[in-house]
Structure formats: structure tokens, C-alpha cells
Design a protein around this motif. Sequence first.
Motif, PDB file in Angstrom:
ATOM      1  N   LEU A   1       3.054   4.871  -7.124  1.00 23.98           N
ATOM      2  CA  LEU A   1       1.446   4.666  -6.844  1.00 23.98           C
ATOM      3  C   LEU A   1       1.019   3.950  -8.047  1.00 23.98           C
ATOM      4  O   LEU A   1       0.108   2.992  -7.869  1.00 23.98           O
ATOM      5  CB  LEU A   1       0.677   6.013  -6.889  1.00 23.98           C
TER       6      LEU A   1
ATOM      7  N   CYS B   1       0.997  -1.309   0.067  1.00 27.15           N
ATOM      8  CA  CYS B   1       0.030  -0.040  -0.009  1.00 27.15           C
ATOM      9  C   CYS B   1       1.113   1.268  -0.017  1.00 27.15           C
ATOM     10  O   CYS B   1       1.755   1.424   0.960  1.00 27.15           O
ATOM     11  CB  CYS B   1      -0.922  -0.143   1.231  1.00 27.15           C
TER      12      CYS B   1
ATOM     13  N   LYS C   1      -4.953  11.577  -7.576  1.00 25.00           N
ATOM     14  CA  LYS C   1      -6.147  10.880  -7.158  1.00 25.00           C
ATOM     15  C   LYS C   1      -6.777  10.089  -8.619  1.00 25.00           C
ATOM     16  O   LYS C   1      -7.441   9.133  -8.265  1.00 25.00           O
ATOM     17  CB  LYS C   1      -7.407  11.934  -6.742  1.00 25.00           C
TER      18      LYS C   1
ATOM     19  N   ALA D   1      -2.859   1.266  -4.068  1.00 30.00           N
ATOM     20  CA  ALA D   1      -2.389   2.843  -4.073  1.00 30.00           C
ATOM     21  C   ALA D   1      -3.470   3.745  -3.493  1.00 30.00           C
ATOM     22  O   ALA D   1      -4.523   3.647  -3.908  1.00 30.00           O
ATOM     23  CB  ALA D   1      -2.082   3.250  -5.574  1.00 30.00           C
ATOM     24  N   CYS D   2      -2.969   4.550  -2.705  1.00 25.37           N
ATOM     25  CA  CYS D   2      -3.864   5.603  -1.802  1.00 25.37           C
ATOM     26  C   CYS D   2      -3.545   7.234  -1.936  1.00 25.37           C
ATOM     27  O   CYS D   2      -2.317   7.357  -1.953  1.00 25.37           O
ATOM     28  CB  CYS D   2      -4.115   5.092  -0.421  1.00 25.37           C
ATOM     29  N   ALA D   3      -4.428   8.179  -1.706  1.00 25.83           N
ATOM     30  CA  ALA D   3      -4.278   9.439  -1.333  1.00 25.83           C
ATOM     31  C   ALA D   3      -4.699  10.135  -0.611  1.00 25.83           C
ATOM     32  O   ALA D   3      -6.127   9.513  -0.332  1.00 25.83           O
ATOM     33  CB  ALA D   3      -4.458  10.062  -2.975  1.00 25.83           C
TER      34      ALA D   3
ATOM     35  N   VAL E   1      -5.135   6.243  -8.266  1.00 25.99           N
ATOM     36  CA  VAL E   1      -5.338   5.533  -6.960  1.00 25.99           C
ATOM     37  C   VAL E   1      -6.405   4.694  -7.021  1.00 25.99           C
ATOM     38  O   VAL E   1      -7.264   4.753  -7.531  1.00 25.99           O
ATOM     39  CB  VAL E   1      -4.951   6.256  -5.849  1.00 25.99           C
ATOM     40  N   ASN E   2      -6.378   3.518  -5.925  1.00 22.44           N
ATOM     41  CA  ASN E   2      -7.455   2.793  -5.839  1.00 22.44           C
ATOM     42  C   ASN E   2      -8.577   3.468  -4.755  1.00 22.44           C
ATOM     43  O   ASN E   2      -9.691   2.811  -4.578  1.00 22.44           O
ATOM     44  CB  ASN E   2      -6.952   1.304  -5.259  1.00 22.44           C
TER      45      ASN E   2
END
Length: 181
Positions: A113, A101, A130, A119-121, A133-134
Motif C-alpha cells: 500500500l 491500485c 486507512k 492505495a485503497c482500503a 491510503v489515497n
Amino acid sequence: MNAENVKLIVLDVDGVLTDGKLYIGSDQVEYKPFHTKDGMGISLARYAGIKTAIITGRKSPSVEKRAGELKIDYVYQGIHHKQQVLDEILESLNMTMDDVCYVGDDINDLPVLRKAGFACAPNNGVQIVKDNVNYIAEADGGEGAVREIIEAILQSKRDLNELIEEYLAGVTQSETVKVQQ
């Protein structure tokens, strides 16, 4: 990919663990505001057996101090090619990018990412991040976004409330032992 596969959480600092603002005092010391909710989330992740890492482009003694307090497994500062460092970490852990992650907020995070399994934001990440990402946290960077992301990961693996109760029981028991000694 999904959160259930995460074995390593890798965090950027500015804009993820902090609000992204740089506070430089008249003494030329850089100050960073970290959110305690994110710290508790990191503690929960570690309790659940998930490794943690910080890979950031800036260097700051405050990052080293906070990472030490939170027992972050890997801390790399002043890194501009984050994927290279992450590849070394993954090799040492016998993991792949599917196990990662990665939480980032700006364009310098895009190369990692785009390869991360999850993938996060934070909500206030730049739009291109954004779009890649997932998961986008409802919270902003430095305002509990990391905690929110970690809770989503933990909830995908097991009942979060049950994990929290186990964590609390362990903390309470260790505090009782210390007091009795």
C-alpha cells in the motif's frame, strides 16, 4: 498519485473481496462470501482494459473458483511477501508501482500500500491502513468496497455512465449472437 494512472488493480481477499470472516464447515471446507457487486466492478475494469490480480496470504479453492469466474489475470495464494510477487507481475507487464491500485485492509498489506500509485482500503480496514491510503471506500470489505473503488478509478478516466452503456451494448450483442446461432 491518483486513480487516473491505474492500469493494474491488485486485490487482497480476506477483508477486501470478503467480509474478513472465515467460515469453516464441519466438513473442514473453508467457505468465503463474495459480493456480486464487486464481481461486476471487476468485469467493468477488465472491459475498460485494466488488468486485475489477486495476491493473498491464505489458500482457498473458493478463491481459485471465483477468480476463474471473473477472469482475474493473475492469482497468487499463500503469499506472505506480496511485493515480490507484484514486482514480477509488473516486470511482465512493463509497468511500475505508479500504475497500480492496491486494495488492502490489514497490516500485512502496508508494505505494498505504501508503494502503490493508488492505495485503497475498505471502510472497515484497520486504522493504520486507512491512514496510509489515497482512498477509503464507504463500503466495507465484502460489501461492495471493490466495486466502489473500481468505479472511482473508471470515473477518473472517462464518463462512467458512457462506459456502462458500451459494456451493456456489448453484452447484449454477444448474447443475441449466441441465441441466434
